[in-house]
Design an enzyme around this catalytic site. Structure first.
Site, PDB file in Angstrom:
ATOM      1  CG  ASP A 129       8.953  12.197  -2.407  1.00 60.28           C
ATOM      2  OD1 ASP A 129       8.311  11.741  -3.292  1.00 60.28           O
ATOM      3  OD2 ASP A 129       9.124  13.395  -1.901  1.00 60.28           O
ATOM      4  NE  ARG A 131       9.239  -0.618 -17.448  1.00 62.91           N
ATOM      5  CZ  ARG A 131       9.749  -1.923 -16.712  1.00 62.91           C
ATOM      6  NH1 ARG A 131       9.454  -2.741 -15.894  1.00 62.91           N
ATOM      7  NH2 ARG A 131      10.981  -2.179 -17.680  1.00 62.91           N
ATOM      8  CE1 TYR A 162      -6.148  14.879  -6.649  1.00 60.35           C
ATOM      9  CE2 TYR A 162      -8.355  15.435  -7.042  1.00 60.35           C
ATOM     10  CZ  TYR A 162      -7.238  14.620  -6.514  1.00 60.35           C
ATOM     11  OH  TYR A 162      -7.719  13.438  -5.889  1.00 60.35           O
ATOM     12  CG  ASN A 164      -3.716   5.399  -0.750  1.00 60.89           C
ATOM     13  OD1 ASN A 164      -5.037   6.087  -1.025  1.00 60.89           O
ATOM     14  ND2 ASN A 164      -3.038   5.737   0.061  1.00 60.89           N
ATOM     15  CE  LYS A 224      -6.078  11.254  -7.454  1.00 62.06           C
ATOM     16  NZ  LYS A 224      -5.421   9.905  -7.028  1.00 62.06           N
ATOM     17  CB  VAL A 280     -12.407  10.529   1.436  1.00 61.45           C
ATOM     18  CG1 VAL A 280     -12.468   9.414   2.470  1.00 61.45           C
ATOM     19  CG2 VAL A 280     -12.983   9.907  -0.027  1.00 61.45           C
ATOM     20  CB  ILE A 305      -0.930  -0.004   1.148  1.00 62.43           C
ATOM     21  CG1 ILE A 305      -1.867  -1.344   1.595  1.00 62.43           C
ATOM     22  CG2 ILE A 305      -1.745   1.416   1.278  1.00 62.43           C
ATOM     23  CD1 ILE A 305      -2.577  -1.498   2.605  1.00 62.43           C
TER      24      ILE A 305
HETATM   25  P1  NDP Z   1      -4.106  11.949   2.908  1.00 59.56           P
HETATM   26  O1  NDP Z   1      -3.316  13.126   2.657  1.00 59.56           O
HETATM   27  O2  NDP Z   1      -4.584  11.535   4.277  1.00 59.56           O
HETATM   28  O3  NDP Z   1      -3.086  10.638   2.539  1.00 59.56           O
HETATM   29  C1  NDP Z   1      -1.998  10.628   1.380  1.00 59.56           C
HETATM   30  C2  NDP Z   1      -1.113   9.876   1.313  1.00 59.56           C
HETATM   31  O4  NDP Z   1      -0.471   9.807   0.193  1.00 59.56           O
HETATM   32  C3  NDP Z   1      -0.234   9.981   2.620  1.00 59.56           C
HETATM   33  O5  NDP Z   1      -0.060   8.620   3.277  1.00 59.56           O
HETATM   34  C4  NDP Z   1       1.018  10.390   2.036  1.00 59.56           C
HETATM   35  O6  NDP Z   1       2.105   9.959   3.144  1.00 59.56           O
HETATM   36  C5  NDP Z   1       1.068   9.833   0.965  1.00 59.56           C
HETATM   37  N1  NDP Z   1       2.008  10.545  -0.059  1.00 59.56           N
HETATM   38  C6  NDP Z   1       1.518  11.784  -0.808  1.00 59.56           C
HETATM   39  N2  NDP Z   1       2.653  12.316  -1.338  1.00 59.56           N
HETATM   40  C7  NDP Z   1       3.740  11.195  -1.308  1.00 59.56           C
HETATM   41  C8  NDP Z   1       4.751  11.302  -1.838  1.00 59.56           C
HETATM   42  N3  NDP Z   1       5.486  12.220  -2.628  1.00 59.56           N
HETATM   43  N4  NDP Z   1       5.587  10.239  -1.750  1.00 59.56           N
HETATM   44  C9  NDP Z   1       5.143   9.296  -0.855  1.00 59.56           C
HETATM   45  N5  NDP Z   1       3.877   9.111  -0.314  1.00 59.56           N
HETATM   46  C10 NDP Z   1       2.895  10.352  -0.649  1.00 59.56           C
HETATM   47  O7  NDP Z   1      -5.320  11.778   1.646  1.00 59.56           O
HETATM   48  P2  NDP Z   1      -6.112  10.718   1.115  1.00 59.56           P
HETATM   49  O8  NDP Z   1      -5.926   9.395   2.111  1.00 59.56           O
HETATM   50  O9  NDP Z   1      -7.615  11.392   0.890  1.00 59.56           O
HETATM   51  O10 NDP Z   1      -5.657  10.295  -0.361  1.00 59.56           O
HETATM   52  C11 NDP Z   1      -5.409   9.131  -0.732  1.00 59.56           C
HETATM   53  C12 NDP Z   1      -5.455   8.994  -2.078  1.00 59.56           C
HETATM   54  O11 NDP Z   1      -7.075   9.135  -2.512  1.00 59.56           O
HETATM   55  C13 NDP Z   1      -4.942  10.049  -3.009  1.00 59.56           C
HETATM   56  O12 NDP Z   1      -4.273   9.555  -4.446  1.00 59.56           O
HETATM   57  C14 NDP Z   1      -5.973  11.050  -3.411  1.00 59.56           C
HETATM   58  O13 NDP Z   1      -5.795  11.909  -4.390  1.00 59.56           O
HETATM   59  C15 NDP Z   1      -7.195  10.162  -3.599  1.00 59.56           C
HETATM   60  N6  NDP Z   1      -8.408  10.774  -3.301  1.00 59.56           N
HETATM   61  C16 NDP Z   1      -8.864  11.387  -1.917  1.00 59.56           C
HETATM   62  C17 NDP Z   1     -10.204  11.995  -2.088  1.00 59.56           C
HETATM   63  C18 NDP Z   1     -10.654  12.716  -0.787  1.00 59.56           C
HETATM   64  O14 NDP Z   1     -11.475  13.575  -0.818  1.00 59.56           O
HETATM   65  N7  NDP Z   1      -9.761  12.498   0.287  1.00 59.56           N
HETATM   66  C19 NDP Z   1     -11.249  11.472  -2.782  1.00 59.56           C
HETATM   67  C20 NDP Z   1     -10.621  10.867  -4.068  1.00 59.56           C
HETATM   68  C21 NDP Z   1      -9.288  10.398  -4.210  1.00 59.56           C
HETATM   69  P3  NDP Z   1       3.342  10.812   3.288  1.00 59.56           P
HETATM   70  O15 NDP Z   1       2.970  11.961   3.521  1.00 59.56           O
HETATM   71  O16 NDP Z   1       3.890  10.329   4.732  1.00 59.56           O
HETATM   72  O17 NDP Z   1       4.242  10.610   2.415  1.00 59.56           O
HETATM   73  C1  8X3 Z   2     -10.708  14.429  -4.499  1.00 60.48           C
HETATM   74  C2  8X3 Z   2     -12.054  14.717  -4.546  1.00 60.48           C
HETATM   75  O1  8X3 Z   2     -13.504  16.532  -5.269  1.00 60.48           O
HETATM   76  O2  8X3 Z   2     -11.663  17.122  -4.023  1.00 60.48           O
HETATM   77  O3  8X3 Z   2     -10.138  13.610  -5.362  1.00 60.48           O
HETATM   78  O4  8X3 Z   2     -11.159  16.321  -6.211  1.00 60.48           O
HETATM   79  S1  8X3 Z   2     -11.979  16.171  -5.000  1.00 60.48           S
END
Ligand code: NDP
Ligand code: 8X3
Length: 256
Positions: A66, A124, A156, A90, A160, A189, A13
């Site tokens: 990262d 990949r 953004y 994710n 997506k 979310v 994950i």
């Molecule tokens: P969070 O900000 O809570 O979690 C994001 C996660 O991504 C963290 O664990 C962070 O870890 C990791 N991350 C971000 N940048 C990097 C990086 N450069 N390298 C490694 N890890 C990284 O947000 P969400 O849980 O909401 O987001 C998870 C996914 O869901 C994303 O892809 C987001 O676009 C998508 N999403 C979210 C929605 C929402 O409304 N919340 C709706 C639709 C999609 P760390 O900072 O420790 O590196």
């Molecule tokens: C996250 C949901 O509506 O903020 O992907 O773009 S939204």
């Protein structure tokens, strides 16, 4: 157990330090899966592993890097000797919500490098291993923003939309193998997502979820586990999931 097929599977994950990724870690552990958790925040990975270890007897490996660093992605995947049965792509973020004529180039680079290039690097390296075993499942976290665009979301939403295209093309690239490729595409979310998007501005972040019931990270994790636990002949391509109070990217019903 509801997700019997996931027992003893190895699940990688990305972005497991918060939100949807962290919720997935707990739900997969509950289903008996072994975990490979990644993210940049080492302490969080340590705390989450400890907490999971206290509740579930599964194996847990963590990798701090990262995802924009392609060599680090390769090093992580190379270092994993167990078969990666499921990859949950994710890790991702939105950075800023400015109109295209005013947006910050650094925000754009961050989103493109993380949401598209990071996801591609992991895909990949992991898919190469999966193809050798003729087995595996890649689950990409897309978004409603990958199905519709909205003002202030040019980049953004583009990232997506790219995840949607990458999911479809990856399925075709792996056509004829037993490898499955899916996406889960949520609407709002309540995670750290909005705080990150608004550069730490908590008031702005809270406004996003104000006077409505957003989805929770657990809601999405359950759908990811459902997707991963179908029988081997079933490949869910995408699931768009919105809060009941949301009808499109921009239509959100709020109680007054
Ligand atoms: P969070 O900000 O809570 O979690 C994001 C996660 O991504 C963290 O664990 C962070 O870890 C990791 N991350 C971000 N940048 C990097 C990086 N450069 N390298 C490694 N890890 C990284 O947000 P969400 O849980 O909401 O987001 C998870 C996914 O869901 C994303 O892809 C987001 O676009 C998508 N999403 C979210 C929605 C929402 O409304 N919340 C709706 C639709 C999609 P760390 O900072 O420790 O590196
Ligand atoms: C996250 C949901 O509506 O903020 O992907 O773009 S939204």
């Amino acid at each position: 157990m509801a997700f019997q097929r996931l027992k003893d599977q190895w699940v990688l994950i990305t972005g497991a330090t918060s939100g949807i990724g962290k919720a997935c870690a707990f739900h997969f552990a509950e289903a008996g899966s072994n975990l490979i958790l990644t993210g940049r925040r080492k302490n969080r990975l340590k705390e989450i592993s400890k907490e999971i270890g206290e509740h579930y007897s599964v194996q847990i490996e963590t990798f701090t890097f990262d995802i924009r660093d392609r060599e680090a992605c390769k090093k992580c995947v190379d270092a994993i000797s167990d078969p990666i049965d499921i990859l949950v792509n994710n890790a991702g973020l939105a950075s800023g919500k400015d109109p295209v004529d005013q947006a910050d180039f650094e925000d754009w680079d961050k989103m493109i490098d993380t949401n598209i290039k990071g996801l591609l690097s992991m895909t990949r390296f992991v898919s190469e291993k999966m193809r050798k075993r003729n087995s595996g499942h890649i689950i990409n976290i897309g978004s409603i923003a990958g199905h519709e665009a909205y003002a202030g979301g040019s980049v953004y939403c583009a990232t997506k939309h790219a995840v949607k295209a990458i999911t479809q093309a990856t399925k075709m690239d792996l056509h004829g193998t037993n490898i499955r490729v899916s996406a889960v595409s949520p609407g709002l979310v309540d995670t750290e997502f909005s705080e990150v998007r608004f550069h730490g501005d908590r008031d702005a972040a809270e406004t996003v979820y104000k006077n409505m019931d957003p989805l929770t990270a657990d809601d999405i994790a359950e759908i990811i586990l459902f997707t991963a636990s179908r029988p081997p002949h079933v490949n869910i391509m995408d699931t768009i999931v919105l809060p009941t109070a949301q009808s499109s990217s921009t239509m959100v019903h709020r109680s007054s």
